[in-house]
Write a protein that holds these residues in place. Sequence first.
Motif, PDB file in Angstrom:
ATOM      1  N   ARG A 193       0.906 -11.471   7.761  1.00 23.56           N
ATOM      2  CA  ARG A 193      -0.111 -11.601   8.816  1.00 23.56           C
ATOM      3  C   ARG A 193      -0.595 -10.226   9.265  1.00 23.56           C
ATOM      4  NH1 ARG A 193       1.019 -13.779  14.925  1.00 23.56           N
ATOM      5  NH2 ARG A 193       2.729 -12.340  14.701  1.00 23.56           N
ATOM      6  N   ALA A 194       0.350  -9.291   9.495  1.00 25.17           N
ATOM      7  CA  ALA A 194      -0.043  -7.951   9.951  1.00 25.17           C
ATOM      8  C   ALA A 194      -0.921  -7.256   8.914  1.00 25.17           C
ATOM      9  CB  ALA A 194       1.202  -7.127  10.246  1.00 25.17           C
ATOM     10  N   ARG A 195      -0.557  -7.391   7.636  1.00 25.18           N
ATOM     11  CA  ARG A 195      -1.371  -6.763   6.581  1.00 25.18           C
ATOM     12  C   ARG A 195      -2.770  -7.384   6.529  1.00 25.18           C
ATOM     13  NH1 ARG A 195       3.466  -6.831   3.695  1.00 25.18           N
ATOM     14  NH2 ARG A 195       2.907  -8.742   2.599  1.00 25.18           N
ATOM     15  N   CYS A 196      -2.815  -8.716   6.645  1.00 26.58           N
ATOM     16  CA  CYS A 196      -4.126  -9.394   6.581  1.00 26.58           C
ATOM     17  C   CYS A 196      -4.990  -9.035   7.801  1.00 26.58           C
ATOM     18  CB  CYS A 196      -3.930 -10.906   6.514  1.00 26.58           C
ATOM     19  SG  CYS A 196      -3.179 -11.463   4.972  1.00 26.58           S
ATOM     20  N   LEU A 197      -4.356  -8.911   8.950  1.00 26.81           N
ATOM     21  CA  LEU A 197      -5.118  -8.527  10.142  1.00 26.81           C
ATOM     22  C   LEU A 197      -5.674  -7.116  10.002  1.00 26.81           C
ATOM     23  CD1 LEU A 197      -2.869 -10.043  12.976  1.00 26.81           C
ATOM     24  CD2 LEU A 197      -5.204 -10.728  12.387  1.00 26.81           C
ATOM     25  N   HIS A 214       9.907  -0.897   5.226  1.00 25.94           N
ATOM     26  CA  HIS A 214      10.518   0.359   4.767  1.00 25.94           C
ATOM     27  C   HIS A 214       9.489   1.492   4.725  1.00 25.94           C
ATOM     28  CE1 HIS A 214      13.302   3.003   2.706  1.00 25.94           C
ATOM     29  NE2 HIS A 214      12.378   3.223   1.766  1.00 25.94           N
ATOM     30  N   GLY A 215       9.814   2.608   5.335  1.00 26.19           N
ATOM     31  CA  GLY A 215       8.943   3.785   5.280  1.00 26.19           C
ATOM     32  C   GLY A 215       7.854   3.786   6.328  1.00 26.19           C
ATOM     33  N   GLY A 216       7.739   2.723   7.086  1.00 28.61           N
ATOM     34  CA  GLY A 216       6.693   2.652   8.103  1.00 28.61           C
ATOM     35  C   GLY A 216       7.110   3.342   9.390  1.00 28.61           C
ATOM     36  N   MET A 217       6.156   3.602  10.230  1.00 27.67           N
ATOM     37  CA  MET A 217       6.429   4.274  11.509  1.00 27.67           C
ATOM     38  C   MET A 217       7.170   3.300  12.443  1.00 27.67           C
ATOM     39  SD  MET A 217       3.578   6.080  13.950  1.00 27.67           S
ATOM     40  CE  MET A 217       3.136   7.413  12.860  1.00 27.67           C
ATOM     41  N   SER A 218       8.104   3.796  13.183  1.00 30.57           N
ATOM     42  CA  SER A 218       8.864   2.935  14.089  1.00 30.57           C
ATOM     43  C   SER A 218       7.990   2.513  15.268  1.00 30.57           C
ATOM     44  CB  SER A 218      10.100   3.670  14.603  1.00 30.57           C
ATOM     45  OG  SER A 218       9.698   4.684  15.513  1.00 30.57           O
ATOM     46  N   ALA A 219       8.400   1.428  15.913  1.00 29.03           N
ATOM     47  CA  ALA A 219       7.637   0.933  17.061  1.00 29.03           C
ATOM     48  C   ALA A 219       7.582   1.995  18.167  1.00 29.03           C
ATOM     49  CB  ALA A 219       8.260  -0.358  17.574  1.00 29.03           C
ATOM     50  N   ALA A 220       8.675   2.711  18.365  1.00 32.98           N
ATOM     51  CA  ALA A 220       8.706   3.734  19.422  1.00 32.98           C
ATOM     52  C   ALA A 220       7.706   4.853  19.131  1.00 32.98           C
ATOM     53  CB  ALA A 220      10.124   4.304  19.545  1.00 32.98           C
ATOM     54  N   ASN A 224      -2.164   9.934  22.331  1.00 37.39           N
ATOM     55  CA  ASN A 224      -3.348  10.307  21.543  1.00 37.39           C
ATOM     56  C   ASN A 224      -4.507   9.370  21.897  1.00 37.39           C
ATOM     57  OD1 ASN A 224      -5.227  10.039  19.207  1.00 37.39           O
ATOM     58  ND2 ASN A 224      -3.938  11.670  18.376  1.00 37.39           N
ATOM     59  N   GLY A 225      -5.572   9.931  22.429  1.00 33.72           N
ATOM     60  CA  GLY A 225      -6.703   9.117  22.890  1.00 33.72           C
ATOM     61  C   GLY A 225      -7.326   8.285  21.789  1.00 33.72           C
ATOM     62  N   GLU A 226      -7.481   8.881  20.607  1.00 34.90           N
ATOM     63  CA  GLU A 226      -8.104   8.156  19.497  1.00 34.90           C
ATOM     64  C   GLU A 226      -7.247   6.961  19.074  1.00 34.90           C
ATOM     65  OE1 GLU A 226      -9.325   8.899  14.869  1.00 34.90           O
ATOM     66  OE2 GLU A 226      -9.075  10.655  16.171  1.00 34.90           O
ATOM     67  N   THR A 227      -5.921   7.201  19.012  1.00 32.73           N
ATOM     68  CA  THR A 227      -5.019   6.105  18.640  1.00 32.73           C
ATOM     69  C   THR A 227      -5.020   5.033  19.727  1.00 32.73           C
ATOM     70  OG1 THR A 227      -3.611   7.686  17.477  1.00 32.73           O
ATOM     71  CG2 THR A 227      -2.654   5.535  17.961  1.00 32.73           C
ATOM     72  N   GLY A 228      -5.058   5.472  20.965  1.00 29.04           N
ATOM     73  CA  GLY A 228      -5.107   4.510  22.071  1.00 29.04           C
ATOM     74  C   GLY A 228      -6.354   3.652  22.011  1.00 29.04           C
ATOM     75  N   ALA A 229      -7.487   4.292  21.671  1.00 31.45           N
ATOM     76  CA  ALA A 229      -8.740   3.536  21.576  1.00 31.45           C
ATOM     77  C   ALA A 229      -8.677   2.525  20.435  1.00 31.45           C
ATOM     78  CB  ALA A 229      -9.905   4.495  21.359  1.00 31.45           C
ATOM     79  N   SER A 271      -1.298   3.979  11.242  1.00 26.46           N
ATOM     80  CA  SER A 271      -2.405   3.232  10.618  1.00 26.46           C
ATOM     81  C   SER A 271      -2.699   1.975  11.456  1.00 26.46           C
ATOM     82  CB  SER A 271      -2.006   2.805   9.199  1.00 26.46           C
ATOM     83  OG  SER A 271      -0.936   1.880   9.281  1.00 26.46           O
ATOM     84  N   ASN A 272      -3.813   1.338  11.144  1.00 27.89           N
ATOM     85  CA  ASN A 272      -4.121   0.066  11.815  1.00 27.89           C
ATOM     86  C   ASN A 272      -2.999  -0.947  11.594  1.00 27.89           C
ATOM     87  OD1 ASN A 272      -6.518   0.919  12.856  1.00 27.89           O
ATOM     88  ND2 ASN A 272      -7.827  -0.193  11.407  1.00 27.89           N
ATOM     89  N   HIS A 273      -2.467  -0.946  10.377  1.00 26.19           N
ATOM     90  CA  HIS A 273      -1.388  -1.888  10.067  1.00 26.19           C
ATOM     91  C   HIS A 273      -0.180  -1.617  10.959  1.00 26.19           C
ATOM     92  CE1 HIS A 273       2.257  -3.004   7.581  1.00 26.19           C
ATOM     93  NE2 HIS A 273       1.654  -4.166   7.764  1.00 26.19           N
ATOM     94  N   GLU A 274       0.157  -0.352  11.136  1.00 27.00           N
ATOM     95  CA  GLU A 274       1.328  -0.013  11.966  1.00 27.00           C
ATOM     96  C   GLU A 274       1.066  -0.346  13.445  1.00 27.00           C
ATOM     97  OE1 GLU A 274       3.316   3.587   9.332  1.00 27.00           O
ATOM     98  OE2 GLU A 274       1.478   3.973  10.487  1.00 27.00           O
TER      99      GLU A 274
END
Lengths: 214, 190
Positions: B162-166, A21-27, A36-41, A6-9
């Motif tokens: 901050r990340a959520r608000c952004l 908790h439950g979010g996608m890891s940075a890696a 993924n081109g769309e995610t990269g954009a 997601s944008n948040h991730e």
Amino acid sequence: MDTMPSNHEILCYLLGESTGHGGMSAADVQRAIEQNGETGARAGILQAMLGDLGRAANLESLFDVASPRLSRLAQATLPGKVGTVSIVDRLIASTALLTFDSWKASPALSGFRGNATSRDLKFAAEGWEIDLQITLERAAIAGLVSGTVTVVGRVSGSHVACKASLIWPEGTRLESEVDSEGFFEFSVETGQFQLLLEGESGSVSVPNLMLEMD
Amino acid sequence: MSAEDSQLLSQCLAGDEQAWYRLVGLHGGLVFAVARRAGVPEHACDDIAQRVFASLSRSLGKIRNEQTLPAWLITTTKRQAWRWVKTQRSAGATLGTGAEAIGNEHFDVEDLERHAQLRRALSALEDKCRELLQLLYFVARTDYEQVSRTLGMPIGSIGPTRARCLAKLAHLMENSELKIGRDTKRKERK
């Protein structure tokens, strides 16, 4: 990997924050951005937004306008009520009245008679006194008589003016600083003007000042 | 043209004075920013802004759909600022005012337009997010400690909030046809 971040991730990844908790890891986010081109954009768009935000503090001072100033601006430019002269000035300036004319004639402010080359005028408004000495230099060019007008003025009274402006009917403005003694000066072609004196505590206008030859 | 601008222009055309106040309030900062960046001194910016909005009030029905209102305002303000500078130049020899600022004219109007969009998106955020992002990005040198004291937030929660608000800000900008995508392409060309 099938799941798109997601944008948040993506923002958490770009900012170095945990997605919680439950979010996608940075890696995993990094892999999605790279593969993924769309995610990269999307990551590029969000990175650009962060870049704009990083410059926001520097730009903010340019945008800073007090609300009353904007309200006055809106009031002065309401659709259907806009004229051709400086309306803000009309709204904020009191109008000075003629109290003395060296020619002791009609108070009409137009004209230089015959060969006369100067005229003294005094105006007054609440807290303002304005003395003008207007001098005309005639010149004959290609059979046409034209003139340059020098306006030397002094403003006094309880208000302190810091800027004097001559404003042409179409809105063009010529400015002169008012010195510590209250003096200001203009040298212009003959014509019709509004004289505006502005200070921190208010402003005063001498409208319809016609500097023309008979 | 954003939906809000389009609606405001229609309301202004119909004689809605409150819509005009809203329009000037939304875009006035951009007009002042362009004038200031063009080297117009503060005391003359009101005059420039007045001419721009007076011109807009006479052109309400003529702004093309494909042209954004901020772009129209930027172009008109630049013209007015240049005219003002030219007048000052011609008068500078005898009056000695204004000329010193003329040589510094330089501004990237896309920067100003995008900043105006950020401000608009920010104003549409909920209070908590708006206050946090304003402190973090729109006020110079604000660190987490100051934000924590000002907003009464635990320091540990500032980053995630901050990340959520952004993310909400990005969503607002996407939904209001703003130009962060175009900006990316511009940056890639550089």
